[in-house]
Design an enzyme around this catalytic site. Structure first.
Site, PDB file in Angstrom:
ATOM      1  N   GLY A  10       0.828  -1.216   0.000  1.00  0.00           N
ATOM      2  CA  GLY A  10       0.000   0.000   0.000  1.00  0.00           C
ATOM      3  C   GLY A  10       0.855   1.255   0.000  1.00  0.00           C
ATOM      4  O   GLY A  10       0.463   2.290   0.554  1.00  0.00           O
ATOM      5  N   GLY A  13      -0.263   5.015  -0.954  1.00  0.00           N
ATOM      6  CA  GLY A  13      -1.315   5.698  -0.197  1.00  0.00           C
ATOM      7  C   GLY A  13      -0.811   6.913   0.562  1.00  0.00           C
ATOM      8  O   GLY A  13       0.369   7.281   0.466  1.00  0.00           O
ATOM      9  N   GLN A  14      -1.701   7.510   1.329  1.00  0.00           N
ATOM     10  CA  GLN A  14      -1.375   8.746   2.063  1.00  0.00           C
ATOM     11  C   GLN A  14      -0.143   8.559   2.950  1.00  0.00           C
ATOM     12  O   GLN A  14       0.769   9.385   2.952  1.00  0.00           O
ATOM     13  CB  GLN A  14      -2.572   9.169   2.937  1.00  0.00           C
ATOM     14  CG  GLN A  14      -2.358  10.514   3.619  1.00  0.00           C
ATOM     15  CD  GLN A  14      -3.283  10.762   4.809  1.00  0.00           C
ATOM     16  OE1 GLN A  14      -4.046   9.892   5.231  1.00  0.00           O
ATOM     17  NE2 GLN A  14      -3.216  11.969   5.338  1.00  0.00           N
ATOM     18  N   ASP A  36       2.352  -1.776  -4.484  1.00  0.00           N
ATOM     19  CA  ASP A  36       0.943  -1.351  -4.447  1.00  0.00           C
ATOM     20  C   ASP A  36       0.253  -1.981  -5.654  1.00  0.00           C
ATOM     21  O   ASP A  36       0.877  -2.765  -6.383  1.00  0.00           O
ATOM     22  CB  ASP A  36       0.842   0.194  -4.472  1.00  0.00           C
ATOM     23  CG  ASP A  36      -0.460   0.699  -3.836  1.00  0.00           C
ATOM     24  OD1 ASP A  36      -1.537   0.321  -4.325  1.00  0.00           O
ATOM     25  OD2 ASP A  36      -0.405   1.463  -2.848  1.00  0.00           O
ATOM     26  N   TYR A 141     -14.481  -1.634   8.737  1.00  0.00           N
ATOM     27  CA  TYR A 141     -13.065  -1.273   8.860  1.00  0.00           C
ATOM     28  C   TYR A 141     -12.566  -1.568  10.281  1.00  0.00           C
ATOM     29  O   TYR A 141     -11.535  -2.215  10.470  1.00  0.00           O
ATOM     30  CB  TYR A 141     -12.936   0.209   8.522  1.00  0.00           C
ATOM     31  CG  TYR A 141     -11.569   0.815   8.730  1.00  0.00           C
ATOM     32  CD1 TYR A 141     -10.529   0.537   7.854  1.00  0.00           C
ATOM     33  CD2 TYR A 141     -11.333   1.705   9.783  1.00  0.00           C
ATOM     34  CE1 TYR A 141      -9.279   1.121   8.024  1.00  0.00           C
ATOM     35  CE2 TYR A 141     -10.099   2.292   9.959  1.00  0.00           C
ATOM     36  CZ  TYR A 141      -9.071   2.002   9.084  1.00  0.00           C
ATOM     37  OH  TYR A 141      -7.843   2.584   9.258  1.00  0.00           O
ATOM     38  N   LYS A 145      -9.801  -4.318  11.860  1.00  0.00           N
ATOM     39  CA  LYS A 145      -8.634  -3.925  12.658  1.00  0.00           C
ATOM     40  C   LYS A 145      -8.596  -4.671  13.994  1.00  0.00           C
ATOM     41  O   LYS A 145      -7.531  -5.075  14.442  1.00  0.00           O
ATOM     42  CB  LYS A 145      -8.614  -2.404  12.878  1.00  0.00           C
ATOM     43  CG  LYS A 145      -8.413  -1.576  11.600  1.00  0.00           C
ATOM     44  CD  LYS A 145      -7.055  -1.798  10.969  1.00  0.00           C
ATOM     45  CE  LYS A 145      -6.797  -0.863   9.797  1.00  0.00           C
ATOM     46  NZ  LYS A 145      -5.537  -1.168   9.078  1.00  0.00           N
ATOM     47  N   ILE A 171      -4.608  11.034  10.299  1.00  0.00           N
ATOM     48  CA  ILE A 171      -3.270  11.542   9.981  1.00  0.00           C
ATOM     49  C   ILE A 171      -3.366  12.732   9.022  1.00  0.00           C
ATOM     50  O   ILE A 171      -4.063  12.673   8.008  1.00  0.00           O
ATOM     51  CB  ILE A 171      -2.409  10.417   9.391  1.00  0.00           C
ATOM     52  CG1 ILE A 171      -2.252   9.319  10.460  1.00  0.00           C
ATOM     53  CG2 ILE A 171      -1.056  10.944   8.928  1.00  0.00           C
ATOM     54  CD1 ILE A 171      -1.400   8.162  10.076  1.00  0.00           C
TER      55      ILE A 171
HETATM   56  P1  NAD Z   1      -4.690   4.986   1.627  1.00  0.00           P
HETATM   57  O1  NAD Z   1      -6.094   4.614   1.298  1.00  0.00           O
HETATM   58  O2  NAD Z   1      -4.214   6.364   1.331  1.00  0.00           O
HETATM   59  O3  NAD Z   1      -3.703   3.964   0.924  1.00  0.00           O
HETATM   60  C1  NAD Z   1      -3.937   2.571   0.906  1.00  0.00           C
HETATM   61  C2  NAD Z   1      -3.157   1.986  -0.249  1.00  0.00           C
HETATM   62  O4  NAD Z   1      -3.463   0.583  -0.281  1.00  0.00           O
HETATM   63  C3  NAD Z   1      -3.561   2.577  -1.605  1.00  0.00           C
HETATM   64  O5  NAD Z   1      -2.419   3.059  -2.289  1.00  0.00           O
HETATM   65  C4  NAD Z   1      -4.199   1.387  -2.345  1.00  0.00           C
HETATM   66  O6  NAD Z   1      -3.912   1.370  -3.732  1.00  0.00           O
HETATM   67  C5  NAD Z   1      -3.550   0.211  -1.627  1.00  0.00           C
HETATM   68  N1  NAD Z   1      -4.339  -1.022  -1.759  1.00  0.00           N
HETATM   69  C6  NAD Z   1      -5.689  -1.165  -1.666  1.00  0.00           C
HETATM   70  N2  NAD Z   1      -6.023  -2.451  -1.892  1.00  0.00           N
HETATM   71  C7  NAD Z   1      -4.863  -3.128  -2.110  1.00  0.00           C
HETATM   72  C8  NAD Z   1      -4.551  -4.477  -2.416  1.00  0.00           C
HETATM   73  N3  NAD Z   1      -5.510  -5.401  -2.547  1.00  0.00           N
HETATM   74  N4  NAD Z   1      -3.253  -4.815  -2.576  1.00  0.00           N
HETATM   75  C9  NAD Z   1      -2.275  -3.883  -2.474  1.00  0.00           C
HETATM   76  N5  NAD Z   1      -2.508  -2.580  -2.206  1.00  0.00           N
HETATM   77  C10 NAD Z   1      -3.800  -2.213  -2.038  1.00  0.00           C
HETATM   78  O7  NAD Z   1      -4.455   4.638   3.170  1.00  0.00           O
HETATM   79  P2  NAD Z   1      -3.449   5.294   4.199  1.00  0.00           P
HETATM   80  O8  NAD Z   1      -4.131   6.463   4.794  1.00  0.00           O
HETATM   81  O9  NAD Z   1      -2.116   5.448   3.610  1.00  0.00           O
HETATM   82  O10 NAD Z   1      -3.442   4.163   5.312  1.00  0.00           O
HETATM   83  C11 NAD Z   1      -2.438   3.171   5.396  1.00  0.00           C
HETATM   84  C12 NAD Z   1      -2.752   2.280   6.576  1.00  0.00           C
HETATM   85  O11 NAD Z   1      -2.853   3.055   7.768  1.00  0.00           O
HETATM   86  C13 NAD Z   1      -4.063   1.514   6.451  1.00  0.00           C
HETATM   87  O12 NAD Z   1      -3.908   0.226   6.976  1.00  0.00           O
HETATM   88  C14 NAD Z   1      -5.012   2.312   7.312  1.00  0.00           C
HETATM   89  O13 NAD Z   1      -6.034   1.493   7.831  1.00  0.00           O
HETATM   90  C15 NAD Z   1      -4.103   2.810   8.394  1.00  0.00           C
HETATM   91  N6  NAD Z   1      -4.608   4.031   9.031  1.00  0.00           N
HETATM   92  C16 NAD Z   1      -4.616   5.213   8.367  1.00  0.00           C
HETATM   93  C17 NAD Z   1      -5.105   6.348   8.983  1.00  0.00           C
HETATM   94  C18 NAD Z   1      -5.104   7.698   8.289  1.00  0.00           C
HETATM   95  O14 NAD Z   1      -5.553   8.689   8.872  1.00  0.00           O
HETATM   96  N7  NAD Z   1      -4.606   7.790   7.070  1.00  0.00           N
HETATM   97  C19 NAD Z   1      -5.608   6.275  10.293  1.00  0.00           C
HETATM   98  C20 NAD Z   1      -5.638   5.036  10.929  1.00  0.00           C
HETATM   99  C21 NAD Z   1      -5.107   3.922  10.298  1.00  0.00           C
END
Ligand code: NAD
Length: 321
Positions: A10, A13-14, A36, A141, A145, A171
């Site tokens: 992933g 992602g963000q 990814d 979700y 978790k 975040i």
């Molecule tokens: P995001 O949605 O920005 O990125 C997730 C990435 O996962 C994306 O690039 C997507 O293409 C990829 N993805 C989706 N399905 C996939 C698959 N089957 N195989 C491979 N890649 C796949 O999420 P994020 O904000 O970067 O979050 C990353 C982690 O942190 C996640 O586990 C999320 O639950 C956790 N998290 C994030 C936040 C937040 O505020 N951003 C808060 C709590 C937890």
């Protein structure tokens, strides 16, 4: 100590975009393998496409690249997750189980798996949520978790697989855009403050949630992964507190930099999700075990966001009065 060879799932992602750069700075770009769903990447850091549901490809990559640490970020987030609950379970839960199995099979040293404040849902103390307060999530979700935390803990107890985890709050960063979570407003609001000086918020004005600045979140993640094994007393997932604020308080802070900024409130389904989440997290164990301490408060974070996004949108940065 030998440098870790790190696989990130992933990574587009963000969080992944920022974490990859930080890990490459720390250990060297050749030590990092971003993965990814996309076939191709920008080519700046080593990249391979990997769907976390494809366990045999994951195993092949881990073996071929002699991976010693996995940061498993791939997931569907809270708001997007509600639109397709079965897909959310599949990616978030089965994706994690694949990571744990592959890590065990190839003797990976350490695995990082982010959990979330979404593990809480009802029947807990919202105003100061203890590490082991009641976890009864209100979203698919959150369910994935809670289950994921238990699986990580189980693999540690049964197989000695060194799985570490943080319950991230929302975040906030300028480097990347959020991907479908309930706290996304707190990033979007800054972009709109710079672009149009007005924002329509999908949460109610008084909805207080725990948040964290990206720099703090990345630092926490790397500090946890670098902590000595004997210091890690929590094998489900650590509560982490950065800062807590409401949309109205954030808007007020933004107005110190952009006095003409206005906000309206049109709550949607995400308000119901947010209403079930903690307001402030008790993160004493993270502080005790690996010396966690956030660096950014609301005013520091707002200043840094506005400063960096002013450059992005070619706006003058003005210090607040
Ligand atoms: P995001 O949605 O920005 O990125 C997730 C990435 O996962 C994306 O690039 C997507 O293409 C990829 N993805 C989706 N399905 C996939 C698959 N089957 N195989 C491979 N890649 C796949 O999420 P994020 O904000 O970067 O979050 C990353 C982690 O942190 C996640 O586990 C999320 O639950 C956790 N998290 C994030 C936040 C937040 O505020 N951003 C808060 C709590 C937890």
């Amino acid at each position: 100590m030998t440098k870790p060879k790190i696989l990130i799932t992933g990574a587009n992602g963000q969080i992944g975009q920022v974490l990859s750069v930080q890990l490459a700075k720390k250990y060297g770009k050749e030590q990092i393998l971003r993965t990814d769903l996309a076939q191709n990447d920008d080519g700046l850091l080593p990249y391979k496409s990997l769907d976390v549901l494809d366990k045999s490809r994951m195993a092949q990559i881990v073996e071929q690249h002699q991976i010693t640490q996995i940061y498993h970020l791939a997931a569907l987030l809270s708001a997007s997750g509600e639109k397709n609950i079965h897909k959310t379970w599949d990616i978030n839960f089965n994706g994690l189980v694949h990571v744990l199995d592959v890590a065990k099979e190839f003797s990976v040293d350490r695995v990082f798996f982010p959990s979330s404040i979404a593990v809480y849902g009802s029947g807990f103390n919202k105003s100061f949520t203890a590490q082991n307060d009641f976890r009864n999530p209100s979203t698919m979700y959150g369910i994935t978790k809670v289950a994921g935390e238990s699986w990580g803990n189980y693999y540690w107890m049964k197989y000695g697989l060194d799985v570490r985890s943080i319950r991230y709050p929302g975040i906030i960063g300028y480097q990347s855009l959020p991907g479908g979570g309930t706290t996304d407003y707190a990033v979007d609001i800054f972009h709109e403050a710079l672009k149009s000086e007005k924002y329509t918020c999908f949460l109610e004005s008084a909805t207080r949630l725990p948040m964290i600045y990206m720099d703090d979140a990345i630092r926490a993640t790397i500090e946890l992964m670098e902590a000595s094994t004997e210091n890690i007393s929590v094998r489900t997932s650590y509560n982490l507190q950065g800062l807590s604020f409401t949309p109205a308080e954030l808007a007020e802070e933004i107005r110190k930099h952009r006095p003409n900024f206005t906000i309206e409130y049109h709550p949607d389904f995400r308000q119901e999700i947010a209403a079930q989440w903690p307001e402030i997290m008790d993160d004493q164990l993270a502080r005790n075990d690996w010396s966690w301490k956030p660096a950014f408060d609301l005013s520091e974070m707002t200043k840094d966001m506005i400063l960096n996004l002013s450059k992005k949108y070619n706006k003058d940065y003005v210090e607040p009065n």
